[in-house]
Enzyme design. Structure first.
Site, PDB file in Angstrom:
ATOM      1  N   GLU A  39     -85.265 -72.221   9.279  1.00 21.39           N
ATOM      2  CA  GLU A  39     -84.518 -72.056   7.949  1.00 21.39           C
ATOM      3  C   GLU A  39     -84.271 -70.782   7.237  1.00 21.39           C
ATOM      4  OE1 GLU A  39     -87.421 -73.288   4.923  1.00 21.39           O
ATOM      5  OE2 GLU A  39     -88.706 -71.357   5.322  1.00 21.39           O
ATOM      6  N   ASN A  40     -84.549 -69.840   7.890  1.00 16.91           N
ATOM      7  CA  ASN A  40     -84.352 -68.259   7.090  1.00 16.91           C
ATOM      8  C   ASN A  40     -83.108 -67.669   8.139  1.00 16.91           C
ATOM      9  OD1 ASN A  40     -87.701 -68.568   6.879  1.00 16.91           O
ATOM     10  ND2 ASN A  40     -86.521 -68.616   5.015  1.00 16.91           N
ATOM     11  N   HIS A  68     -85.860 -74.337   2.642  1.00 18.74           N
ATOM     12  CA  HIS A  68     -84.331 -73.328   2.551  1.00 18.74           C
ATOM     13  C   HIS A  68     -83.276 -74.251   3.268  1.00 18.74           C
ATOM     14  CE1 HIS A  68     -85.574 -69.917   0.748  1.00 18.74           C
ATOM     15  NE2 HIS A  68     -86.883 -69.875   1.473  1.00 18.74           N
ATOM     16  N   HIS A 156     -94.620 -77.750   7.310  1.00 17.48           N
ATOM     17  CA  HIS A 156     -93.932 -76.802   6.813  1.00 17.48           C
ATOM     18  C   HIS A 156     -94.565 -76.714   5.077  1.00 17.48           C
ATOM     19  CE1 HIS A 156     -90.798 -73.642   6.446  1.00 17.48           C
ATOM     20  NE2 HIS A 156     -90.372 -74.040   5.321  1.00 17.48           N
ATOM     21  N   HIS A 181     -93.762 -71.480   7.366  1.00 16.69           N
ATOM     22  CA  HIS A 181     -93.147 -71.488   5.791  1.00 16.69           C
ATOM     23  C   HIS A 181     -93.983 -70.226   5.130  1.00 16.69           C
ATOM     24  CE1 HIS A 181     -92.066 -72.038   1.809  1.00 16.69           C
ATOM     25  NE2 HIS A 181     -93.383 -72.031   1.188  1.00 16.69           N
ATOM     26  N   HIS A 183     -94.920 -67.484   6.435  1.00 17.59           N
ATOM     27  CA  HIS A 183     -94.226 -66.231   7.441  1.00 17.59           C
ATOM     28  C   HIS A 183     -95.444 -65.022   7.556  1.00 17.59           C
ATOM     29  CE1 HIS A 183     -89.715 -66.671   5.921  1.00 17.59           C
ATOM     30  NE2 HIS A 183     -90.226 -67.842   5.995  1.00 17.59           N
TER      31      HIS A 183
HETATM   32 FE   LIG Z   1     -89.493 -69.671   6.123  1.00 13.92          FE
HETATM   33 FE   LIG Z   2     -90.007 -72.408   3.856  1.00 21.00          FE
END
Ligand SMILES: [Fe+2]
Ligand SMILES: [Fe+2]
Length: 263
Positions: A39-40, A68, A156, A181, A183
């Protein structure tokens, strides 16, 4: 079956370390199936069709996402246009299953690797996040739909309590509940009594001299003066965070879960 799950790949630094280290990890840990949260992947915010291509070329089998997923608008078109192609590559890119049903994309993928049927579920939490359908009851529904014994859940979510609750709720019914999520990797990986591997958060794959991937000066400045700021990915102290889950493929129960952080 041995599964490698890679945490949120953050920007170019994250993509580069995954590309560099993945072949060695696959060899050393005898990996059969690779899942990654992407997602990143696009400079920290979202993912694009060309980056999806790049991640699949590295050997990743299934890409999960989270809040994201729609940061790059072309993802809407990409998942919508691929709707008619049930065997297309886009089918192996997931968005959380408990998003509104009319939204493009899918929250579960069912595939086969080395003759073993598996399913990947992507769910998003509701605590300190956007409001979505109940991920617990949706998990029940998806588990009724799949026949796969090996089932990996990317949950997530922000709150440790919600993630742990999901782990216990699905214990004995899925192979692994893996949190993404935040991180930030957590040191609580274990196999729950029913045979489900669990970790609250696998951690991101990206630059750790940062605030969850973003240049630290920008985030500190945001906390100090709260002015609008354009977040940019950091570049230093890049690490790949992942877990390796070993499971019995006939029953789908996990034998072990190992947390990895490689720099
Ligand atoms: Fe993320
Ligand atoms: Fe996220």
């Amino acid at each position: 079956m041995r599964i490698l799950f890679i945490g949120d790949i953050f920007g170019r630094p994250g993509r580069t370390i995954v590309k560099d280290r993945l072949p060695g990890l696959v060899q050393d840990h005898h990996i059969d199936l690779i899942i990654a949260n992407g997602e990143n992947a696009a400079a920290g915010f979202g993912i694009t069709p060309s980056l999806i291509e790049e991640l699949f070329e590295m050997g990743i089998d299934v890409i999960t996402t989270g809040n994201h997923v729609w940061d790059k608008r072309e993802m809407l078109d990409y998942l919508e246009s691929e709707k008619a192609n049930p065997h297309g590559q886009a089918r192996r890119v997931l968005r959380p299953a408990n998003y509104p049903p009319a939204m493009p994309g899918w929250g579960m993928f069912e595939g086969k690797k080395q003759g073993i049927a598996y399913a990947v579920l992507n769910l998003q939490g509701r605590i300190f996040m956007g409001s979505n359908d109940d991920p617990f009851r949706l998990a029940d529904q998806l588990l009724k739909e799949t026949k796969a014994k090996v089932v990996i859940v990317d949950f997530h979510a922000e709150a440790t309590s919600e993630k742990m609750a999901m782990g216990w709720y699905l214990d004995g019914r899925v192979t692994a509940v893996i949190g993404t999520h935040t991180h930030v990797p957590t040191a609580d990986e274990r196999v729950l009594p029913g045979g489900t591997a669990y970790i609250t958060d696998v951690g991101m794959s990206g630059p750790y001299q940062s605030v969850i991937g973003v240049k630290k000066e920008l985030v500190v400045g945001k906390f100090l003066n709260n002015l609008p700021v354009r977040f940019e990915p950091a570049t230093e102290d890049v690490r790949l965070c992942a877990v390796v889950v070993d499971c019995d493929e006939t029953g789908g129960r996990a034998r072990s879960v190992q947390r990895l952080m490689v720099g």
